[in-house]
Scaffold this active site. Sequence first.
Site, PDB file in Angstrom:
ATOM      1  N   ARG A   1      44.126  39.468  44.283  1.00  0.00           N
ATOM      2  CA  ARG A   1      44.754  39.444  45.430  1.00  0.00           C
ATOM      3  C   ARG A   1      45.831  39.914  46.235  1.00  0.00           C
ATOM      4  O   ARG A   1      46.768  39.408  45.797  1.00  0.00           O
ATOM      5  CB  ARG A   1      43.445  38.529  46.541  1.00  0.00           C
ATOM      6  CG  ARG A   1      43.276  37.499  46.158  1.00  0.00           C
ATOM      7  CD  ARG A   1      44.587  36.751  46.887  1.00  0.00           C
ATOM      8  NE  ARG A   1      44.721  36.487  48.523  1.00  0.00           N
ATOM      9  CZ  ARG A   1      45.465  37.040  48.779  1.00  0.00           C
ATOM     10  NH1 ARG A   1      47.010  36.010  47.789  1.00  0.00           N
ATOM     11  NH2 ARG A   1      46.445  37.663  49.894  1.00  0.00           N
ATOM     12  N   GLY A   2      45.939  40.927  47.156  1.00  0.00           N
ATOM     13  CA  GLY A   2      47.052  40.833  47.856  1.00  0.00           C
ATOM     14  C   GLY A   2      47.192  42.466  47.060  1.00  0.00           C
ATOM     15  O   GLY A   2      46.814  42.473  45.511  1.00  0.00           O
TER      16      GLY A   2
ATOM     17  N   ARG B   1      37.967  47.405  45.102  1.00  0.00           N
ATOM     18  CA  ARG B   1      38.033  47.030  46.352  1.00  0.00           C
ATOM     19  C   ARG B   1      38.758  48.294  46.783  1.00  0.00           C
ATOM     20  O   ARG B   1      39.380  49.337  46.649  1.00  0.00           O
ATOM     21  CB  ARG B   1      39.199  46.091  45.992  1.00  0.00           C
ATOM     22  CG  ARG B   1      38.302  44.352  45.665  1.00  0.00           C
ATOM     23  CD  ARG B   1      39.123  43.380  46.435  1.00  0.00           C
ATOM     24  NE  ARG B   1      39.661  42.844  47.536  1.00  0.00           N
ATOM     25  CZ  ARG B   1      39.805  42.130  48.264  1.00  0.00           C
ATOM     26  NH1 ARG B   1      40.693  41.232  47.564  1.00  0.00           N
ATOM     27  NH2 ARG B   1      39.727  41.961  49.378  1.00  0.00           N
TER      28      ARG B   1
ATOM     29  N   GLN C   1      42.925  32.211  52.561  1.00  0.00           N
ATOM     30  CA  GLN C   1      44.125  32.516  51.562  1.00  0.00           C
ATOM     31  C   GLN C   1      45.190  31.838  52.848  1.00  0.00           C
ATOM     32  O   GLN C   1      45.731  31.192  51.901  1.00  0.00           O
ATOM     33  CB  GLN C   1      44.249  33.811  52.117  1.00  0.00           C
ATOM     34  CG  GLN C   1      43.905  34.811  51.129  1.00  0.00           C
ATOM     35  CD  GLN C   1      41.931  35.005  51.840  1.00  0.00           C
ATOM     36  OE1 GLN C   1      41.723  34.919  52.647  1.00  0.00           O
ATOM     37  NE2 GLN C   1      41.681  36.516  51.265  1.00  0.00           N
TER      38      GLN C   1
ATOM     39  N   ASP D   1      47.485  46.273  54.549  1.00  0.00           N
ATOM     40  CA  ASP D   1      46.759  47.076  52.816  1.00  0.00           C
ATOM     41  C   ASP D   1      46.683  48.209  52.700  1.00  0.00           C
ATOM     42  O   ASP D   1      46.587  48.956  52.219  1.00  0.00           O
ATOM     43  CB  ASP D   1      45.473  46.035  52.738  1.00  0.00           C
ATOM     44  CG  ASP D   1      45.416  45.226  52.346  1.00  0.00           C
ATOM     45  OD1 ASP D   1      45.247  43.665  53.925  1.00  0.00           O
ATOM     46  OD2 ASP D   1      44.750  44.684  51.431  1.00  0.00           O
TER      47      ASP D   1
ATOM     48  N   ASN E   1      44.754  44.487  58.127  1.00  0.00           N
ATOM     49  CA  ASN E   1      45.269  44.281  57.011  1.00  0.00           C
ATOM     50  C   ASN E   1      43.726  43.241  57.260  1.00  0.00           C
ATOM     51  O   ASN E   1      42.683  43.174  58.114  1.00  0.00           O
ATOM     52  CB  ASN E   1      46.377  43.675  57.601  1.00  0.00           C
ATOM     53  CG  ASN E   1      47.450  42.362  57.052  1.00  0.00           C
ATOM     54  OD1 ASN E   1      47.568  42.360  55.621  1.00  0.00           O
ATOM     55  ND2 ASN E   1      47.097  41.373  57.286  1.00  0.00           N
TER      56      ASN E   1
END
EC number: 5.3.1.23
Length: 358
Positions: free
Chosen positions: A54-55, A96, A205, A246, A256
């Site tokens: 992720r990220g 995603r 997170q 993001d 984000n």
Amino acid sequence: MRDRLLAAEKVKAIDWRDGALYLLDQRILPFEEKWIAYTSAAGVAEAIRSMVVRGAPAIGISAAYAMVLSARARIAEGCDWQAEWEEDYALLADSRPTAVNLFWALGRMRDRLDRLKEDADPLAALEAEAIAIHESDREANLTMAQLGVDLIRKHQGNAQTILTHCNTGALATGGFGTALGVIRGAFIEGMVERVYADETRPWLQGSRLTAWELANEGIPVTLNADSAAAHIMKTKGITWVIVGADRITANGDVANKIGTYQLAVSAMHHGVRFMVVAPSSTIDMNLASGDDIPIEERDGSELLCVGGQRVGAEVEAFNPVFDVTPADLIDAIVTEKGIVERPDTAKMAQLMCRKRLH
Ligand SMILES: CSC[C@@H](O)[C@@H](O)C(=O)COP(=O)(O)O
């Protein structure tokens, strides 16, 4: 500073070796450090969907390697391999919706294939492109860390107390981080007194990943509930809120992790500076404003359960996992092409015309 930054690159989440993609399973950190090997594009798409990786930058890099795995499998099958490669492309694009780095990396892989000379080896070209995407993200992290540290120094110098949200470190990128890279750089330069890490509900997170990364390096970190952030800004002398992104749109709006928007509102109220750190691969000049960004909604069970244990009542849960911070709440966007202070459409367009600084 670059050498000291490189020496601080300890953790990594993505490894490409022996023809497979290895991902550090972020669902079970910090309790277990387990690597999973992926040899198919479908496997990587599922890893992105289920957040093994992720990220925003890490998702893009993983998708690029997935397209190499796809080419290898589809060429071996023969027939019309490119049509099947496109099916894998669509599968990954569907994993995603919010982080634009995913679509940027997939687009680069397709462009590479389109530009291929007739006698060239497609597999070798795609692998070289994926490695270049990975390497350039690592380089971008280094450049952004240096620029972000210079910006902090310009405004206030030493003794920073920083608040951050989500995880933007080595686990989220190809290098040592975007926002967390700036924080690491500032720490190396002796400028950081303490970092407050929002726990980042519901996926945690902050408490599971950011606190783990910072504590591993001896960077003073205190964990807080997301809802404590305004109180902390008021009482703990926060000098900067530093976050990743993001997707950043043409007018400088920033998507984000959910909760970022309320941090920016609070920062403005308390006179705390607000910095966004993201590579140019996170900037989507095709979207005029943040209103156009698709916001991922994940299953309500992420809110209703903790560690697999139901804690919420038998009700429906709404779980948007990103929000949009309007450009006018942002002091600076730091990218590897340079810094935009008080972002707007004209300044973002100028930034995108610049070359990378490394
Ligand atoms: C360098 S990472 C920047 C963003 O991707 C990060 O802040 C974030 O929101 C990650 O969300 P996640 O849902 O964990 O993929």
